[in-house]
Scaffold this motif. Structure first.
Motif, PDB file in Angstrom:
ATOM      1  N   THR A  63       0.824  -1.205   0.000  1.00  0.00           N
ATOM      2  CA  THR A  63       0.000   0.000   0.000  1.00  0.00           C
ATOM      3  C   THR A  63       0.859   1.256   0.000  1.00  0.00           C
ATOM      4  OG1 THR A  63      -1.709  -1.205   1.229  1.00  0.00           O
ATOM      5  CG2 THR A  63      -1.878   1.193   1.169  1.00  0.00           C
ATOM      6  N   LEU A  64       1.936   1.265   0.788  1.00  0.00           N
ATOM      7  CA  LEU A  64       2.840   2.415   0.806  1.00  0.00           C
ATOM      8  C   LEU A  64       3.476   2.640  -0.564  1.00  0.00           C
ATOM      9  CD1 LEU A  64       4.610   1.865   4.246  1.00  0.00           C
ATOM     10  CD2 LEU A  64       2.961   3.661   3.683  1.00  0.00           C
ATOM     11  N   SER A  65       3.868   1.553  -1.225  1.00  0.00           N
ATOM     12  CA  SER A  65       4.463   1.677  -2.561  1.00  0.00           C
ATOM     13  C   SER A  65       3.453   2.247  -3.550  1.00  0.00           C
ATOM     14  CB  SER A  65       4.958   0.309  -3.040  1.00  0.00           C
ATOM     15  OG  SER A  65       6.021  -0.155  -2.231  1.00  0.00           O
ATOM     16  N   ARG A  66       2.218   1.788  -3.454  1.00  0.00           N
ATOM     17  CA  ARG A  66       1.179   2.287  -4.349  1.00  0.00           C
ATOM     18  C   ARG A  66       0.911   3.775  -4.093  1.00  0.00           C
ATOM     19  NH1 ARG A  66      -1.953  -1.460  -3.483  1.00  0.00           N
ATOM     20  NH2 ARG A  66      -3.330  -0.570  -1.904  1.00  0.00           N
ATOM     21  N   MET A  67       0.904   4.175  -2.833  1.00  0.00           N
ATOM     22  CA  MET A  67       0.684   5.584  -2.511  1.00  0.00           C
ATOM     23  C   MET A  67       1.839   6.445  -3.013  1.00  0.00           C
ATOM     24  SD  MET A  67      -0.920   5.178   1.348  1.00  0.00           S
ATOM     25  CE  MET A  67      -1.187   6.945   1.608  1.00  0.00           C
ATOM     26  N   ALA A  68       3.052   5.931  -2.952  1.00  0.00           N
ATOM     27  CA  ALA A  68       4.206   6.677  -3.466  1.00  0.00           C
ATOM     28  C   ALA A  68       4.118   6.829  -4.979  1.00  0.00           C
ATOM     29  CB  ALA A  68       5.500   5.971  -3.068  1.00  0.00           C
ATOM     30  N   ARG A  69       3.705   5.763  -5.670  1.00  0.00           N
ATOM     31  CA  ARG A  69       3.584   5.838  -7.128  1.00  0.00           C
ATOM     32  C   ARG A  69       2.515   6.838  -7.548  1.00  0.00           C
ATOM     33  NH1 ARG A  69       3.962   0.146  -6.666  1.00  0.00           N
ATOM     34  NH2 ARG A  69       1.695  -0.055  -7.018  1.00  0.00           N
ATOM     35  N   ARG A  70       1.524   7.026  -6.714  1.00  0.00           N
ATOM     36  CA  ARG A  70       0.435   7.949  -7.031  1.00  0.00           C
ATOM     37  C   ARG A  70       0.734   9.373  -6.592  1.00  0.00           C
ATOM     38  NH1 ARG A  70      -4.885   5.266  -4.722  1.00  0.00           N
ATOM     39  NH2 ARG A  70      -5.822   7.000  -5.846  1.00  0.00           N
ATOM     40  N   GLY A  71       1.939   9.617  -6.126  1.00  0.00           N
ATOM     41  CA  GLY A  71       2.319  10.971  -5.769  1.00  0.00           C
ATOM     42  C   GLY A  71       1.799  11.442  -4.430  1.00  0.00           C
ATOM     43  N   LEU A  72       1.554  10.513  -3.508  1.00  0.00           N
ATOM     44  CA  LEU A  72       1.053  10.862  -2.184  1.00  0.00           C
ATOM     45  C   LEU A  72       2.155  10.875  -1.130  1.00  0.00           C
ATOM     46  CD1 LEU A  72      -2.203   8.704  -2.227  1.00  0.00           C
ATOM     47  CD2 LEU A  72      -1.980  11.133  -2.774  1.00  0.00           C
ATOM     48  N   LEU A  73       3.176  10.090  -1.332  1.00  0.00           N
ATOM     49  CA  LEU A  73       4.290   9.984  -0.388  1.00  0.00           C
ATOM     50  C   LEU A  73       5.601  10.115  -1.154  1.00  0.00           C
ATOM     51  CD1 LEU A  73       3.117   6.848   1.640  1.00  0.00           C
ATOM     52  CD2 LEU A  73       3.021   9.225   2.435  1.00  0.00           C
ATOM     53  N   TYR A  74       6.630  10.586  -0.460  1.00  0.00           N
ATOM     54  CA  TYR A  74       7.978  10.537  -1.022  1.00  0.00           C
ATOM     55  C   TYR A  74       8.902   9.915   0.027  1.00  0.00           C
ATOM     56  CZ  TYR A  74       9.236  14.631   1.784  1.00  0.00           C
ATOM     57  OH  TYR A  74       9.479  15.484   2.827  1.00  0.00           O
ATOM     58  N   ARG A  75      10.023   9.388  -0.431  1.00  0.00           N
ATOM     59  CA  ARG A  75      10.926   8.631   0.432  1.00  0.00           C
ATOM     60  C   ARG A  75      12.273   9.342   0.578  1.00  0.00           C
ATOM     61  NH1 ARG A  75       8.771   4.285  -2.937  1.00  0.00           N
ATOM     62  NH2 ARG A  75       7.474   2.857  -1.712  1.00  0.00           N
ATOM     63  N   THR A  76      12.849   9.228   1.767  1.00  0.00           N
ATOM     64  CA  THR A  76      14.198   9.703   2.049  1.00  0.00           C
ATOM     65  C   THR A  76      14.965   8.576   2.738  1.00  0.00           C
ATOM     66  OG1 THR A  76      13.442  11.990   2.341  1.00  0.00           O
ATOM     67  CG2 THR A  76      15.583  11.409   3.287  1.00  0.00           C
TER      68      THR A  76
END
Length: 292
Positions: A63-76
């Motif tokens: 779910t986190l990966s899907r949210m990142a792909r949709r532009g909702l989360l970014y990773r550091t």
């Protein structure tokens, strides 16, 4: 907007599923423990929190990966740890949910008789666009009066509802007042399924005031997240119709009072647990955001 982020899945508020889908729990978590705090949170911490509610590591990571792909989360990345930050789009979504929960009453007690009317006619091939538009209209409190004519019992910021939609150019919006021979109470009953809306509130009351509370096996943080998630899923079914056109035994106010009572009881222990288990770093990307 929230067109498909807060869509209720079968079983999420009808008592056939104890735990909402991971995305709805994550939205609650990010809204309660990341939004406005100027931080990014470690992926490992998020996995730990959802594990308390019985969500598998695989389901949370997916779910986190899907949210990142949709532009909702970014990773550091910091060493071996990965931290998650909120994008402006997710902040907007979470602010909307926050406003629904804490700043809008469960019943519309200040209606001045104004209706927002929205009409549209889309090409038959625009199935996806029609679905997204209808999802946004439902979230904004609209009901389908007839054909492509939708109404809401108050002024609505339709610019926000239509923002970014290809279908927007096919939409017409008006404000109006009902005149005789229109029977407004009958109009409300015919446009919205009042029994279904009331049933959502009664299920919430039953689940959270019974002898065995949901997620009793988890800690205060887990119970608070589940409580807030279920409440948001309940109120998103409600168009907040004018009080004078609702049944006398409307359960929304009792449900709202129960939600606030339980949330206040759980909050101190939930905050203490979060302070212990959440690994965070400063959100340098969003540090200048006024929300933080």
């Amino acid at each position: 907007m929230t067109e498909d982020l807060f869509v209720v899945e079968p079983g999420e508020v009808d008592g056939t599923a104890d735990i909402p889908r991971p995305q709805t729990l994550l939205l609650t978590f990010f809204g309660g423990y990341v939004l406005r705090r100027g931080v990014q949170v470690a992926t490992a911490s998020v996995l730990d929190v959802l594990r308390r509610l019985g969500v598998s590591e695989h389901a949370t990571r997916s779910t986190l990966s899907r949210m990142a792909r949709r532009g909702l989360l970014y990773r550091t990345r910091r060493g071996r740890n990965v931290y998650l930050g909120l994008t402006p789009r997710l902040r907007e979504i979470l602010h909307d949910g926050e406003y629904r929960i804490w700043h809008m009453g469960a019943v519309n007690t200040q209606w001045d008789g104004t209706w927002t009317l929205l009409g549209f006619s889309l090409p038959e091939s625009w199935q996806r666009q029609r679905h997204v538009l209808r999802s946004r209209l439902l979230w904004a409190g609209f009901g389908s009066l007839q054909g492509g004519l939708w109404i809401a019992p108050s002024p609505v910021d339709t610019d926000a509802v239509l923002n970014g939609l290809e279908a927007a150019e096919h939409v017409k919006v008006f404000q109006a007042r009902a005149l005789p021979p229109t029977d407004v109470s009958e109009l409300v009953r015919n446009t919205w399924d009042l029994a279904a809306v009331a049933a959502h509130y009664r299920r919430f009351l039953h689940r959270w005031s019974g002898p065995t509370l949901p997620a009793a096996q988890t800690d205060s943080l887990g119970r608070q997240l589940l409580l807030e998630t279920e409440w948001l899923q309940t109120i998103r079914q409600d168009p907040r119709l004018p009080k004078e056109h609702l049944p006398h035994d409307w359960p929304a106010v009792r449900a709202q009072q129960l939600f606030h009572l339980l949330h206040a009881e759980l909050d101190p222990a939930a905050r203490a647990t979060a302070a212990e288990v959440l690994d965070t770093i400063p959100d340098e990307v969003g540090a200048s955001d006024p929300d933080t």
